[in-house]
Enzyme design. Structure first.
Site, PDB file in Angstrom:
ATOM      1  N   SER A  23      84.363  48.116  16.326  1.00  0.00           N
ATOM      2  CA  SER A  23      83.392  47.903  14.598  1.00  0.00           C
ATOM      3  C   SER A  23      81.597  47.874  15.438  1.00  0.00           C
ATOM      4  O   SER A  23      80.912  47.506  15.927  1.00  0.00           O
ATOM      5  CB  SER A  23      83.295  45.731  15.068  1.00  0.00           C
ATOM      6  N   SER A  24      81.253  47.856  13.525  1.00  0.00           N
ATOM      7  CA  SER A  24      79.942  48.745  13.507  1.00  0.00           C
ATOM      8  C   SER A  24      78.871  47.436  14.334  1.00  0.00           C
ATOM      9  O   SER A  24      77.899  47.298  14.353  1.00  0.00           O
ATOM     10  CB  SER A  24      79.003  48.711  12.103  1.00  0.00           C
ATOM     11  N   HIS A  79      82.150  54.653  14.449  1.00  0.00           N
ATOM     12  CA  HIS A  79      82.307  54.598  16.155  1.00  0.00           C
ATOM     13  C   HIS A  79      83.814  55.434  16.014  1.00  0.00           C
ATOM     14  O   HIS A  79      84.107  56.160  15.060  1.00  0.00           O
ATOM     15  CB  HIS A  79      82.280  53.082  16.404  1.00  0.00           C
ATOM     16  N   MET A 132      81.064  52.346   5.645  1.00  0.00           N
ATOM     17  CA  MET A 132      79.920  51.590   5.171  1.00  0.00           C
ATOM     18  C   MET A 132      78.851  52.132   6.267  1.00  0.00           C
ATOM     19  O   MET A 132      77.835  51.450   6.851  1.00  0.00           O
ATOM     20  CB  MET A 132      79.812  49.788   5.738  1.00  0.00           C
ATOM     21  N   GLY A 183      86.681  54.022  15.359  1.00  0.00           N
ATOM     22  CA  GLY A 183      87.269  53.577  15.169  1.00  0.00           C
ATOM     23  C   GLY A 183      87.978  54.389  13.398  1.00  0.00           C
ATOM     24  O   GLY A 183      88.627  54.984  13.498  1.00  0.00           O
ATOM     25  N   HIS A 184      86.949  54.857  13.191  1.00  0.00           N
ATOM     26  CA  HIS A 184      86.295  55.535  11.903  1.00  0.00           C
ATOM     27  C   HIS A 184      86.979  56.388  12.210  1.00  0.00           C
ATOM     28  O   HIS A 184      87.732  57.584  11.378  1.00  0.00           O
ATOM     29  CB  HIS A 184      85.617  55.442  11.476  1.00  0.00           C
ATOM     30  N   GLN A 210      79.604  42.502  -1.260  1.00  0.00           N
ATOM     31  CA  GLN A 210      80.398  42.246  -0.396  1.00  0.00           C
ATOM     32  C   GLN A 210      79.532  41.389   0.851  1.00  0.00           C
ATOM     33  O   GLN A 210      80.647  40.721   1.528  1.00  0.00           O
ATOM     34  CB  GLN A 210      81.907  43.110  -0.366  1.00  0.00           C
TER      35      GLN A 210
END
Ligand code: PAF
Length: 286
Positions: free
Chosen positions: A185-186, A34, A30, A36-37, A61
């Site tokens: 996390s975003s 960061h 989405m 993580g992605h 969602q």
């Protein structure tokens, strides 16, 4: 990197690659990317011949309209990041492409969607299942990559893929953390400086809980976690659960399970954060 906003152009690019027997990797996101992605993209690049990532902030969602409005949108930085890590294709659909008509689909994942996140975010996993189904149809990848931070999401998607026979292999990649332990996390970018300094307490609590779990009952660990977090009034604990990593069933005796996950969700200054750790460290669950 190629950028496509419509399904036809995306599929025209992918089709000859697939026909030539290449492996297509897919990383749905989405945005507000960061490390993580990027670790998912790196894994996909390692495993596959062509890597597609999508950015779409999926309205179905979000159970909380305020959260949807304030969800970070950083498309130009995201696109530069994807380019820098050599992602092959960015798929950037808009609402008209994803939902030309209002979706009325209703999934039922039973317990998987009523525990933990599902209990506090009604409809969330239905929206995830709808958009992931659509994206898998559009991209038709051989392998799709998701992050372990959303452990419950992965479990729901695994069920979805099994139930609807999507011809895709799923990979769950480990959580990437900031130096102080905060799970990337975003939503972290919405924390104030004060709350950002406090946020690693969630991971530190999970680490302590992991130690406590080896000596105390599950009930006692739950009490200890609640008491420990109560010291920091800025953190409002939503849930702490010890669950079977595959079925998400609450665990009462850790010795009976092969893989147990400790999962937590809490609000910090109005921002909802989630995190989890395995009771026994493992590099990959699936
Ligand atoms: O994990 C996410 O970023 C989203 O839930 C996903 C899988 C891209 C679906 O919108």
């Amino acid at each position: 990197m190629h950028l496509y906003t419509d399904v036809g152009s995306l599929q025209s690019h992918i089709k000859p690659f697939r026909a030539a027997g290449n492996k297509i990797g897919f990383v749905p996101t989405m945005g507000a990317l960061h490390a993580g992605h990027l670790s998912l993209i790196a894994q996909a690049l390692q495993d596959c011949d062509l890597v597609v990532s999508s950015i779409y902030v999926n309205p179905t969602q979000f159970n909380n309209p305020h959260d949807l409005i304030h969800y970070p949108r950083t498309i130009s930085t995201d696109s530069q990041l994807l380019e820098s890590v050599k992602c092959d294709i960015l798929f950037l659909p808009d609402d008209q492409v994803m939902y030309p008509d209002k979706s009325r689909l209703k999934f039922d994942f039973g317990y998987l969607e009523t525990t933990m996140e599902g209990k506090y975010r009604p409809g969330h996993f239905n929206g995830v299942a709808i958009v992931v189904s659509k994206l898998l149809h559009m991209v038709n990848p051989n392998i799709a990559y998701f992050g372990q931070k959303d452990l419950q999401q992965f479990t729901v998607i695994r069920q979805l893929v099994k139930d609807l026979s999507f011809p895709v292999q799923l990979v769950c990649c480990p959580i990437i953390r900031e130096k102080d332990g905060l799970a990337m996390s975003s939503r972290n970018m919405r924390l104030t400086t004060e709350h950002r300094a406090i946020a690693p307490a969630l991971y530190h609590t999970l680490q302590m809980a992991r130690e406590w779990a080896l000596e105390m009952s599950v009930e006692a660990v739950r009490h200890a976690v609640t008491a420990h977090l109560a010291i920091t009034p800025q953190i409002q604990l939503e849930y702490f659960e010890m669950v079977d990593s595959y079925t998400l069933q609450a665990v009462e005796d850790i010795t009976l399970y092969e893989k147990v996950s400790l999962c937590i969700a809490a609000y910090l200054g109005g921002i909802r954060l989630i995190d989890n750790v395995f009771l026994y460290p493992v590099t990959r669950v699936y």
